[in-house]
Design a protein around this motif. Sequence first.
Motif, short mmCIF file in Angstrom:
data_model
loop_
_atom_site.label_atom_id
_atom_site.label_comp_id
_atom_site.label_asym_id
_atom_site.label_seq_id
_atom_site.Cartn_x
_atom_site.Cartn_y
_atom_site.Cartn_z
N VAL A 284 -3.86 4.64 -13.15
CA VAL A 284 -4.23 3.48 -13.98
C VAL A 284 -5.30 2.62 -13.31
O VAL A 284 -6.27 2.19 -13.94
CB VAL A 284 -2.98 2.63 -14.31
N HIS A 285 -5.14 2.37 -12.01
CA HIS A 285 -6.04 1.47 -11.30
C HIS A 285 -7.11 2.19 -10.50
O HIS A 285 -7.90 1.55 -9.79
CB HIS A 285 -5.24 0.56 -10.37
N GLY A 286 -7.14 3.50 -10.61
CA GLY A 286 -8.16 4.26 -9.88
C GLY A 286 -7.62 4.80 -8.58
O GLY A 286 -6.76 4.19 -7.94
N PRO A 287 -8.09 5.97 -8.16
CA PRO A 287 -7.59 6.64 -6.95
C PRO A 287 -8.10 5.97 -5.67
O PRO A 287 -8.93 6.53 -4.95
CB PRO A 287 -8.10 8.07 -7.09
N ASP A 288 -7.62 4.77 -5.41
CA ASP A 288 -8.05 4.00 -4.25
C ASP A 288 -6.91 3.94 -3.23
O ASP A 288 -5.92 3.25 -3.46
CB ASP A 288 -8.45 2.59 -4.68
N PRO A 289 -7.01 4.63 -2.11
CA PRO A 289 -5.92 4.63 -1.11
C PRO A 289 -5.61 3.23 -0.58
O PRO A 289 -4.45 2.92 -0.33
CB PRO A 289 -6.46 5.54 0.00
N LEU A 290 -6.63 2.40 -0.43
CA LEU A 290 -6.40 1.04 0.09
C LEU A 290 -5.54 0.23 -0.88
O LEU A 290 -4.65 -0.52 -0.46
CB LEU A 290 -7.73 0.34 0.34
N HIS A 291 -5.81 0.39 -2.16
CA HIS A 291 -5.01 -0.32 -3.17
C HIS A 291 -3.56 0.15 -3.14
O HIS A 291 -2.63 -0.67 -3.17
CB HIS A 291 -5.61 -0.09 -4.56
N LEU A 292 -3.35 1.46 -3.04
CA LEU A 292 -1.99 2.00 -3.01
C LEU A 292 -1.25 1.55 -1.75
O LEU A 292 -0.06 1.20 -1.82
CB LEU A 292 -2.04 3.53 -3.06
N ALA A 293 -1.95 1.54 -0.63
CA ALA A 293 -1.32 1.10 0.61
C ALA A 293 -0.93 -0.36 0.53
O ALA A 293 0.13 -0.77 1.03
CB ALA A 293 -2.27 1.34 1.78
N GLU A 294 -1.75 -1.17 -0.12
CA GLU A 294 -1.47 -2.60 -0.23
C GLU A 294 -0.30 -2.87 -1.19
O GLU A 294 0.58 -3.68 -0.90
CB GLU A 294 -2.71 -3.34 -0.73
N VAL A 295 -0.27 -2.16 -2.30
CA VAL A 295 0.76 -2.41 -3.31
C VAL A 295 2.13 -1.89 -2.86
O VAL A 295 3.14 -2.58 -3.02
CB VAL A 295 0.36 -1.74 -4.65
N PHE A 296 2.16 -0.70 -2.28
CA PHE A 296 3.45 -0.07 -1.97
C PHE A 296 3.75 0.03 -0.47
O PHE A 296 4.83 0.50 -0.10
CB PHE A 296 3.50 1.34 -2.57
N GLY A 297 2.82 -0.38 0.37
CA GLY A 297 3.06 -0.29 1.80
C GLY A 297 3.05 1.15 2.31
O GLY A 297 3.76 1.48 3.26
N LEU A 298 2.24 2.00 1.69
CA LEU A 298 2.20 3.41 2.07
C LEU A 298 1.41 3.61 3.36
O LEU A 298 0.48 2.86 3.66
CB LEU A 298 1.54 4.24 0.95
N ALA A 299 1.77 4.65 4.08
CA ALA A 299 1.00 5.04 5.25
C ALA A 299 -0.34 5.61 4.79
O ALA A 299 -0.49 6.03 3.64
CB ALA A 299 1.76 6.09 6.06
N GLU A 300 -1.30 5.65 5.69
CA GLU A 300 -2.66 6.05 5.33
C GLU A 300 -2.71 7.44 4.71
O GLU A 300 -3.29 7.65 3.64
CB GLU A 300 -3.54 6.01 6.58
N LYS A 301 -2.06 8.43 5.37
CA LYS A 301 -2.11 9.79 4.86
C LYS A 301 -1.41 9.92 3.51
O LYS A 301 -1.87 10.67 2.64
CB LYS A 301 -1.48 10.75 5.88
N THR A 302 -0.32 9.20 3.34
CA THR A 302 0.40 9.27 2.07
C THR A 302 -0.42 8.67 0.95
O THR A 302 -0.50 9.22 -0.16
CB THR A 302 1.74 8.52 2.19
N ALA A 303 -1.06 7.53 1.22
CA ALA A 303 -1.90 6.89 0.20
C ALA A 303 -3.07 7.80 -0.18
O ALA A 303 -3.43 7.90 -1.37
CB ALA A 303 -2.41 5.55 0.73
N ILE A 304 -3.65 8.48 0.80
CA ILE A 304 -4.77 9.39 0.52
C ILE A 304 -4.29 10.55 -0.34
O ILE A 304 -5.00 10.98 -1.27
CB ILE A 304 -5.39 9.89 1.84
N ARG A 305 -3.10 11.05 -0.06
CA ARG A 305 -2.59 12.18 -0.86
C ARG A 305 -2.41 11.77 -2.32
O ARG A 305 -2.78 12.52 -3.24
CB ARG A 305 -1.27 12.67 -0.29
N TYR A 306 -1.84 10.58 -2.56
CA TYR A 306 -1.68 10.12 -3.95
C TYR A 306 -3.04 9.94 -4.61
O TYR A 306 -3.22 10.29 -5.79
CB TYR A 306 -0.90 8.82 -3.99
#
Length: 337
Positions: free
Chosen positions: A298-320
């Motif tokens: 919905v918000h675009g494949p941005d790892p930084l956004h995912l890490a900020e919203v859900f507290g994901l680790a870098e590699k996990t955010a990149i995979r999503y």
Amino acid sequence: MLSGHTGGDVVRHSEMFPALRSRGLSVERTAEVLGLIGVFLDDRPSSFDRWLESKLDGLAAGIRRDVQDWARLLHDGGPRSQPRDVATVWGYLNRLRPALLEWSNRYDHLREVTRDDVLAHLATVHGSQRRHTLVALRSLFARAKKSGTIFKNPTSRIRVGQQESGVIQPLESEDVRSSVAAVTRPADRLILALAAIHAARPGAIRRLQLDDLDIGNRRLVIDGRVRPLDELTLQAALAWLEHRRRWPDTANPHLLINKQTALETGPISGVSVSAALRGQTATLERLRVDRQLEEALVHGPDPLHLAEVFGLAEKTAIRYAESARMLLGEAAEQSAQ
């Protein structure tokens, strides 16, 4: 249990069953009370000790000593190491047992195991099984080398390899609807909302405290991260709080409790959290993953956004983000066609 008690005596767990079972009383609760006043002795054999003994059976004496020392260090921890989850110890030793039995037929000690022996065994397993086996072997031989029972680590310079992850796929709408229909109790509805809307893990849901729910300011704190409280989660939380009043005198600070934990201060069990969705395709874990993938779509494949919203680790955010990018690309191609 204390009718004949004198100073210095203890009540053993093995002595409790005859007296309590005939009266329908809880052994666990009685043991807890006796433990608090310092007169309880748990003389039951450890389930881990029984399991470990069964897994060591058939190993050569020298190999058995090293494996036992390693397994106990993993389970109990040491001066410079934290204890590992018991499931990790089970997984490691279960995975290594075939190799250890094979080596026990030829060798008396782990120091006789060569690099070729390790590679030969790794050739019999593939994919994630190979990776997990090598990780466990590295742990075992590293411990043996540190304790001085081997001179050279045969797993040195054997590469684990990069794990290739497939594209994360979204859940089907029918599967989500089936899980929503399966939850009927207020607690289960709140649990589903926390996983499907806030991507909360089962452990984080169990740890939630009453103070983490701020209804006045429409905020929810999950593992230290403040999240806005949406209307659906708010209504589920209010329904649960109304239900929770059936235990008005509980001292348990956790948001989610049941009739057992209302008498204690600890969290509900992991089984209690996941029970309502057992057998469903859209489990709590799948719902959590689906929510994070939805955010990326919905918000675009941005790892930084995912890490900020859900507290994901870098590699996990990149995979999503990569999975979302591929899914969006496929959707664009199909639309163009």
